[in-house]
Design an enzyme around this catalytic site. Structure first.
Site, PDB file in Angstrom:
ATOM      1  N   ASP A 193      19.671  62.896  50.356  1.00 23.29           N
ATOM      2  CA  ASP A 193      18.405  62.779  49.674  1.00 23.29           C
ATOM      3  C   ASP A 193      18.076  61.177  50.026  1.00 23.29           C
ATOM      4  O   ASP A 193      18.255  60.973  48.685  1.00 23.29           O
ATOM      5  CB  ASP A 193      18.543  63.326  49.027  1.00 23.29           C
ATOM      6  CG  ASP A 193      16.972  63.452  48.217  1.00 23.29           C
ATOM      7  OD1 ASP A 193      16.053  63.358  48.738  1.00 23.29           O
ATOM      8  OD2 ASP A 193      15.735  63.953  47.676  1.00 23.29           O
TER       9      ASP A 193
HETATM   10  C1  BGC Z   1      12.760  63.301  47.927  1.00 29.87           C
HETATM   11  C2  BGC Z   1      13.009  64.677  49.061  1.00 29.87           C
HETATM   12  C3  BGC Z   1      12.343  64.531  49.870  1.00 29.87           C
HETATM   13  C4  BGC Z   1      12.446  62.470  50.803  1.00 29.87           C
HETATM   14  C5  BGC Z   1      11.845  62.278  51.800  1.00 29.87           C
HETATM   15  C6  BGC Z   1      12.900  61.934  48.063  1.00 29.87           C
HETATM   16  O1  BGC Z   1      12.732  61.559  47.440  1.00 29.87           O
HETATM   17  O2  BGC Z   1      13.978  63.777  46.403  1.00 29.87           O
HETATM   18  O3  BGC Z   1      12.792  66.298  48.968  1.00 29.87           O
HETATM   19  O4  BGC Z   1      12.613  65.040  51.268  1.00 29.87           O
HETATM   20  O5  BGC Z   1      12.481  62.278  49.305  1.00 29.87           O
HETATM   21  O6  BGC Z   1      10.581  62.385  51.674  1.00 29.87           O
END
Ligand code: BGC
Length: 753
Positions: free
Chosen positions: A296
């Site tokens: 993530d």
């Molecule tokens: C979030 C994710 C997301 C990713 C990409 C992160 O900050 O926790 O859920 O898919 O960003 O945008």
């Protein structure tokens, strides 16, 4: 076509200025015509040609670039694409942009490996649907599948291969801003919705150009954040992990989800990005799932802040060895060739991760035609079509929950001469969209004010904003009161701004923000009939509204069709049928409060002080899980079980008769819960096991039959093994988690026939 032929085709096409699409199509399609052996040989061959830098390139995801008109070709990133240093991009979309970036990758890099484009397509791409929590209030997996299908059609037409959805985190934390992205508090409802969304995104043929790779996130237990504070520590037992947080992930894996995303949190001190138990033991081992795991965001880099990695290399090696295949944005994996050369990191671990990336590209048919998702004509034809909008409106209808309706205040009469529409959210198109709105645009959204105006062209509308969502300025109250005085009835649109929920949007209070309650008091003073429409991304604690306002409709953030859908319900063209997917507390101090709690040794008893409750508030919620009213009345009768005694391997049939005892057609969400009265561990007071949406005409009855299988009665024994434990059980059936109609049965042990 083998990899060399693939590269030669690309180089030849480029040299003679041919369209690569045409050139590649002239060759056989490895993804459709060849079996697994050919795929494995193709990928083996490609990996054997890659140097270490190119391998880590495939494991590296870079951020997209943006200019004033939207996603753009990244200037510096182009060199990295040419050098084979990037395998995928985050937040890039658009047929033209993706075509050009893909062209650089396939024509100008040494091996010509196509890129993957990922984006957070959470509740629609351009046609924005209700936020996932709202959609889950429909208890309609078909609706969830349809909205994901539309999102996939639109997103893939804009060049996107991979969505970071569904978010399947169970949570008992309304303070947590990301509660809006999931299906609420229940593992079973969450599992059904998770599988439906995966089916919608991925369809049944990944080689079709309108299917998108889905991603079950965030693995795992991110919704257990202490205090509801985003990114916070999670300290839970393995039992709670397995019983509450993991089931929707397991359901997504079983539905064939292509990818998983790691979670920012730690569990019991072990950050998810460095937790081999999650990926290697549970996901790949127990569940036999073979897809790709992406970090993530900068989660790999954050291992240093967690305090489990001292250096970037430590963090990278730890994450890759734990089972995180792709580094989303930390830019750490690209530094790991040194760790392989020094002997610290085994190259087979790297190759296994690279293989998963290449497999996805292969499965999507990108080696065959890298531009198949970047088609300007398809993009034009598949953006915000009237059919997509109609689907969004229908899903929005089902997502609303009628929380209160005294004296049949709703539906409002269509003969109203005049109506006041008041409140900071009545005409806020941004909030209609909700957070995580992908390529959604506020100008596409129809607000409640606009929707009512359109639905009731003959009615005189008096609009006043009244106040802002969250400041303390009351200067608009006077105008609001005047608007109410001038009208026959009032629709008051209150709640949270869309930026008050989603990532990093935790709240320490669940009250209506700002002076909205005071606005409601001022308007109530006019004595006019009032309906409150709530827009919010989490359960709110609204006891004052519940005591004082005759009708309350929970509308969450419903997407581009907010206004028309709300008007349809307010004026009775649609009968609300949604049920809460999460408990609404009376005040924040009750949190965590959820329906499937354990009984305790001293269950709450109003007549006994020394029982589990509060001295300053009831122990019960304001609105329980599964609750929601209708404009009609439903009654349940004739609950019958196929047997009162069963063996541990037997199934059990449950029958009940549902009647629409009111005067309007309506749909009831029938819910079936079980209670395992005596087990080797203390079991929840109720657990949802089945539900069904049942539409009925006035006066109509229907007998419903549910079949419970042994796995529905099983629990984890003291050794965490799934077991049907002998003893007494109860089945409850009704319209919410506090349904009282019940029937007992007993499971006999296998050796006691
Ligand atoms: C979030 C994710 C997301 C990713 C990409 C992160 O900050 O926790 O859920 O898919 O960003 O945008």
């Amino acid at each position: 076509m083998n990899q060399t032929l693939f590269r030669m085709t690309m180089a030849f096409a480029a040299s003679v200025g041919l369209s690569i699409t045409g050139a590649a199509q002239a060759n056989s399609n490895p993804s459709t015509s060849a079996g697994d052996t050919e795929k494995a040989a193709f990928i083996d061959n490609l990996i054997s040609e890659m140097n270490l830098e190119e391998k880590f390139g495939q494991l590296t995801q870079a951020p997209g670039a943006w200019n004033d008109t939207g996603p753009a070709v990244p200037e510096t990133g182009s060199d990295d694409i040419r050098d084979g240093k990037i395998g995928s991009f985050l937040s890039v979309y658009g047929a033209e942009v993706t075509h050009e970036m893909q062209r650089i990758a396939v024509e100008e890099s040494r091996l010509g490996i196509p890129l993957l484009f990922a984006h957070d397509v959470i509740h629609g791409f351009r046609t924005i649907f209700p936020v996932p929590l709202a959609e889950s209030a429909s208890w309609d997996p078909e609706a969830a599948e349809k909205s994901s299908r539309v999102a996939a059609i639109e997103a893939t037409a804009h060049g996107v291969h991979w969505t970071y959805a569904p978010m399947v985190d169970v949570t008992r934390e309304p303070r947590w801003g990301r509660v809006v992205e999931g299906a609420g508090e229940d593992p079973y409802l969450g599992s059904v919705m998770a599988a439906a969304r995966v089916r919608g995104f991925q369809g049944d043929d990944m080689t079709a150009t309108d299917t998108i790779l889905a991603c079950a996130k965030h693995f795992a237990a991110y919704g257990g954040a202490e205090g509801g504070r985003d990114y916070n520590t999670v300290d839970i037992s393995e039992r709670t992990l397995r019983e509450v947080y993991l089931p929707p992930f397991k359901a997504a894996a079983a539905a064939g989800v292509a990818t998983f995303m790691a979670a920012f949190n730690d569990i019991n001190g072990v950050p998810s990005h460095a937790n081999p138990f999650l990926y290697r033991e549970v996901l790949r081992g127990e569940w036999d799932w073979d897809g790709l795991v992406v970090s993530d965001y900068t989660g790999i880099w954050e291992l240093m802040d967690h305090g489990v990695a001292a250096t970037r290399e430590d963090a990278g090696v730890m994450a890759l060895e734990a089972g995180v295949d792709v580094d989303m944005l930390s830019k750490i994996y690209e530094e790991l060739p040194a760790a392989v050369r020094s002997g610290r990191l085994d190259e087979t671990v790297v190759d296994a991760a690279v293989r998963r990336v290449l497999e996805l590209k292969y499965d999507l048919g990108l080696f065959d035609d890298p531009y198949r998702y970047s088609d300007v004509e398809r993009e034009k034809a598949n953006t915000l079509t009237p059919e997509f909008r109609q689907t969004a409106r229908e899903v929005a209808h089902e997502s609303m929950v009628l929380l209160k309706n005294d004296r049949k205040t709703l539906p409002l009469s269509k003969d109203l001469q005049s109506l006041a529409i008041i409140g900071p959210l009545a005409d806020d198109p941004h909030s209609c969209l909700g957070n995580w709105a992908a390529a959604g645009r506020p100008e596409d959204a129809i607000t409640v004010l606009e929707g009512i105006r359109e639905a009731m062209p003959e009615t005189e509308i008096h609009y006043a904003q009244g106040c802002h969502v969250s400041d303390h300025d009351t200067s608009g109250f006077e105008q609001a009161v005047e608007a109410a005085r001038a009208a026959d009835a009032v629709v008051l649109v209150l709640g949270e701004h869309r930026d008050m929920s989603a990532e990093a949007k935790s709240r320490s209070s669940l009250n209506l923000p700002g002076v909205q309650r005071e606005l409601a008091e001022a308007v109530l003073g006019t004595g006019k009939p009032i309906v409150v429409v709530l827009m919010n991304g989490r359960p709110l604690s609204i006891p004052w509204l519940d005591e004082n306002i005759p009708a309350i409709l929970e509308a969450w953030f419903l997407g581009v069709e907010t206004g028309p859908a709300v008007a349809d319900v307010l004026f009775g063209d649609v009968n609300p049928s949604g049920k809460l997917p999460i408990t609404f507390p009376r005040n924040v101090g009750q949190v965590p409060i959820y329906y499937n709690h354990r009984n305790t040794g001293r269950p709450a008893d109003p007549d006994d002080m020394y029982t589990s409750k509060y001295i300053d508030a009831p122990w019960t919620p304001l609105y329980p899980f599964g609750y929601g009213l209708s404009y009609t009345e439903f009654s349940y009768s004739g609950l019958q079980l196929s047997s009162e005694v069963i063996g541990p391997d037997d199934s059990l049939e449950v029958q009940v008769e549902l009647t629409n005892a009111g005067e309007r057609p309506g749909t009831e969400v029938v819910q079936l819960y079980i209670q395992d009265l005596v087990g080797s561990t203390a079991r929840p007071v109720r657990e949802l096991r089945r539900f069904e949406r049942v539409p009925l005409e006035p006066g109509e009855s229907k007998v419903l039959t549910f079949t419970l299988q042994p796995e529905d009665l099983a629990c984890l024994d003291r050794n965490l093994q799934p077991t049907v434990e002998p003893g007494d059980f109860k089945v409850y059936v009704g319209g919410s988690s506090v349904a009282t109609l019940s029937a007992p049965f007993t499971v006999q042990s296998a050796n006691n026939p």
